[in-house]
Design a protein around this motif. Sequence first.
Motif, PDB file in Angstrom:
ATOM      1  N   GLU A   7      -6.222  13.366  38.970  1.00  0.00           N
ATOM      2  CA  GLU A   7      -6.053  11.866  38.429  1.00  0.00           C
ATOM      3  C   GLU A   7      -4.928  12.292  37.117  1.00  0.00           C
ATOM      4  N   LEU A   8      -5.091  13.133  36.403  1.00  0.00           N
ATOM      5  CA  LEU A   8      -4.213  13.411  35.250  1.00  0.00           C
ATOM      6  C   LEU A   8      -2.791  14.212  35.775  1.00  0.00           C
ATOM      7  N   ASP A   9      -2.876  14.585  36.880  1.00  0.00           N
ATOM      8  CA  ASP A   9      -1.545  15.320  37.560  1.00  0.00           C
ATOM      9  C   ASP A   9      -0.593  14.011  37.522  1.00  0.00           C
ATOM     10  N   ALA A  10      -1.149  12.847  38.204  1.00  0.00           N
ATOM     11  CA  ALA A  10      -0.365  11.531  38.089  1.00  0.00           C
ATOM     12  C   ALA A  10      -0.127  10.798  37.178  1.00  0.00           C
ATOM     13  N   PHE A  22      -2.938  14.343  29.494  1.00  0.00           N
ATOM     14  CA  PHE A  22      -3.870  14.544  28.468  1.00  0.00           C
ATOM     15  C   PHE A  22      -5.275  14.138  28.781  1.00  0.00           C
ATOM     16  N   ASP A  23      -6.347  14.865  28.783  1.00  0.00           N
ATOM     17  CA  ASP A  23      -7.782  14.378  28.944  1.00  0.00           C
ATOM     18  C   ASP A  23      -8.301  13.707  27.718  1.00  0.00           C
ATOM     19  N   ASP A  24      -8.005  12.548  27.704  1.00  0.00           N
ATOM     20  CA  ASP A  24      -8.548  11.912  26.385  1.00  0.00           C
ATOM     21  C   ASP A  24     -10.128  12.086  26.348  1.00  0.00           C
ATOM     22  N   ARG A  77     -10.201  28.642  30.725  1.00  0.00           N
ATOM     23  CA  ARG A  77     -10.911  28.845  31.876  1.00  0.00           C
ATOM     24  C   ARG A  77     -10.732  27.586  32.689  1.00  0.00           C
ATOM     25  N   PRO A  78     -10.964  26.371  32.354  1.00  0.00           N
ATOM     26  CA  PRO A  78     -11.039  25.412  33.223  1.00  0.00           C
ATOM     27  C   PRO A  78      -9.646  24.658  33.402  1.00  0.00           C
ATOM     28  N   VAL A  79      -8.522  25.256  32.748  1.00  0.00           N
ATOM     29  CA  VAL A  79      -7.249  24.632  32.345  1.00  0.00           C
ATOM     30  C   VAL A  79      -7.335  23.357  31.914  1.00  0.00           C
ATOM     31  N   SER A  80      -8.243  23.166  30.936  1.00  0.00           N
ATOM     32  CA  SER A  80      -8.273  21.863  30.524  1.00  0.00           C
ATOM     33  C   SER A  80      -6.762  21.492  29.828  1.00  0.00           C
ATOM     34  N   PRO A  81      -6.654  19.951  30.249  1.00  0.00           N
ATOM     35  CA  PRO A  81      -5.439  19.510  29.476  1.00  0.00           C
ATOM     36  C   PRO A  81      -5.488  18.763  28.186  1.00  0.00           C
ATOM     37  N   VAL A  82      -5.751  19.478  26.993  1.00  0.00           N
ATOM     38  CA  VAL A  82      -5.833  19.074  25.812  1.00  0.00           C
ATOM     39  C   VAL A  82      -5.105  19.967  24.670  1.00  0.00           C
ATOM     40  N   PRO A  83      -4.484  19.406  23.686  1.00  0.00           N
ATOM     41  CA  PRO A  83      -3.531  20.040  22.821  1.00  0.00           C
ATOM     42  C   PRO A  83      -4.471  20.616  21.688  1.00  0.00           C
ATOM     43  N   TYR A  84      -5.237  21.565  21.841  1.00  0.00           N
ATOM     44  CA  TYR A  84      -6.357  21.998  21.031  1.00  0.00           C
ATOM     45  C   TYR A  84      -5.206  23.118  20.115  1.00  0.00           C
ATOM     46  N   LEU A  85      -4.372  23.970  20.797  1.00  0.00           N
ATOM     47  CA  LEU A  85      -3.599  24.708  20.260  1.00  0.00           C
ATOM     48  C   LEU A  85      -2.592  24.274  19.523  1.00  0.00           C
ATOM     49  N   SER A  86      -1.787  23.096  19.698  1.00  0.00           N
ATOM     50  CA  SER A  86      -0.783  22.527  19.065  1.00  0.00           C
ATOM     51  C   SER A  86      -1.163  21.589  17.890  1.00  0.00           C
ATOM     52  N   SER A  87      -2.178  20.891  18.200  1.00  0.00           N
ATOM     53  CA  SER A  87      -2.892  20.087  17.070  1.00  0.00           C
ATOM     54  C   SER A  87      -3.774  20.615  16.122  1.00  0.00           C
ATOM     55  N   ILE A  88      -4.688  21.458  16.608  1.00  0.00           N
ATOM     56  CA  ILE A  88      -5.608  22.322  15.517  1.00  0.00           C
ATOM     57  C   ILE A  88      -5.195  23.346  15.179  1.00  0.00           C
ATOM     58  N   ASP A 136       3.656  23.010  35.185  1.00  0.00           N
ATOM     59  CA  ASP A 136       2.195  22.840  35.373  1.00  0.00           C
ATOM     60  C   ASP A 136       2.048  21.472  35.014  1.00  0.00           C
ATOM     61  N   TYR A 137       2.630  20.471  34.790  1.00  0.00           N
ATOM     62  CA  TYR A 137       2.754  19.201  34.779  1.00  0.00           C
ATOM     63  C   TYR A 137       1.932  18.908  33.147  1.00  0.00           C
ATOM     64  N   SER A 138       2.202  19.789  32.350  1.00  0.00           N
ATOM     65  CA  SER A 138       1.836  19.517  31.137  1.00  0.00           C
ATOM     66  C   SER A 138       2.705  18.621  30.220  1.00  0.00           C
ATOM     67  N   ALA A 139       1.902  17.997  29.330  1.00  0.00           N
ATOM     68  CA  ALA A 139       2.445  16.937  28.472  1.00  0.00           C
ATOM     69  C   ALA A 139       3.432  17.503  27.320  1.00  0.00           C
ATOM     70  N   GLU A 140       4.700  17.649  27.831  1.00  0.00           N
ATOM     71  CA  GLU A 140       5.546  18.121  26.795  1.00  0.00           C
ATOM     72  C   GLU A 140       6.852  17.231  26.779  1.00  0.00           C
ATOM     73  N   SER A 141       7.585  17.183  25.658  1.00  0.00           N
ATOM     74  CA  SER A 141       8.737  16.174  25.474  1.00  0.00           C
ATOM     75  C   SER A 141       9.741  16.920  24.809  1.00  0.00           C
ATOM     76  N   ILE A 142      11.199  16.347  25.025  1.00  0.00           N
ATOM     77  CA  ILE A 142      12.234  16.688  24.187  1.00  0.00           C
ATOM     78  C   ILE A 142      12.116  15.699  22.939  1.00  0.00           C
ATOM     79  N   VAL A 143      12.189  16.409  22.034  1.00  0.00           N
ATOM     80  CA  VAL A 143      12.254  15.494  20.574  1.00  0.00           C
ATOM     81  C   VAL A 143      13.671  15.490  19.917  1.00  0.00           C
TER      82      VAL A 143
END
Length: 370
Positions: free
Chosen positions: A31-34, A39-41, A80-91, A195-202
């Motif tokens: 579902e999130l791939d599409a 981002f798994d809110d 481990r479950p390749v969870s799409p959350v920004p823990y690395l960048s945000s926290i 890998d469809y991760s949520a990344e952007s050009i800023v």
Amino acid sequence: MDFTPTEAQQDLEQLTRSIAEKLTTNDRLRELDAAEDRFDDKLWQALADAGVLAAALPESVGGGGFGVLEQCTILREIGRPVSPVPYLSSIVLAASALAEFGDDAQQDLARRAGAGTAILTVALAEELNLDPAQPVTRADRSGDGWTITGTKITVPAAAFADAILVPATTPEGVAVFVVDSSAAGVQIDRQSTTDYSAESIVDLSGVATNQVLGGVERGSEVVGWILDRAAVGLAAQQLGTLERALELVAEYARERVQFDRPIGSFQAVAQRLADAFIDVKAVRSTLWQAAWRLSENLPAEAEIRTAKFWAADAGHRVSHTVIHVHGGVGLDRDHPVHRYFLAAKHNEFALGSATEQLRRLGQSLAEIPA
């Protein structure tokens, strides 16, 4: 050093794994791939409600007072479950840096991130620049503040972040600026990633800010602090991804039968899996050594480069082994193992490939007095 996990690490491991594995299902990932932003809110909110986001932040910003080791434990379980959350960048990067170097207002932003009410990110990568510690993006004084101009690429979670930490070169040296993502002159365009991760050009076109994290005089220190934790954090997330990928391929090799025998009994397959097992152990050992030295405020340049090298080099070999042993099934983009391949390749190249890590390691060793 002592590789024995602390009690806090063990508790966070169990808590994070139970939440992440329950919510990160194959259907949810499909579902999130599409989705516009992968981002798994729901998972993010669950981690916030359980206190996972705040656990490894300093007590000064409402956190549990734990540090790098505990953050790496959480990242491993998210990987481990390749969870799409920004823990690395945000926290791990943004909120922790604000807590460490920020003023009261900036620390309040870190507190909100730990509570899950704000999402933060750090813009490190630039086009044709292999050294994020020396950014091409520039900042010049303008009245009482600064004006930032430049372009950052592959910025995680930028499309839905509340604020972005932006390293830039000033006439007085490198500094890190806190930029409101909705500020005038900030343009965020989503990028397509492997890998469809949520990344952007800023793109930053004359963005005005007076928020300098730690002051210009400490800018290089702040950037180095962030980059060290980014490399170690990527290695931790990669460890979780590779560990689970190895478990999946081992299970498949035991169950898949050809010529009346499990394919895992064939010498060539067994050798590939044995090599992958050794690679994962190398990632694990080098990661915890680097993380421990960071947690003890010890010099860790060589250990960090070594950990990121193994995360990249072993990640390449293990991810290909997983696909090859699965055969045609592994090439099915809807099969779970294909997600592990894509995630491992993303972690391999983020902030520098294996070759780049060896180059930096060689540089640091060459600077050590004989």
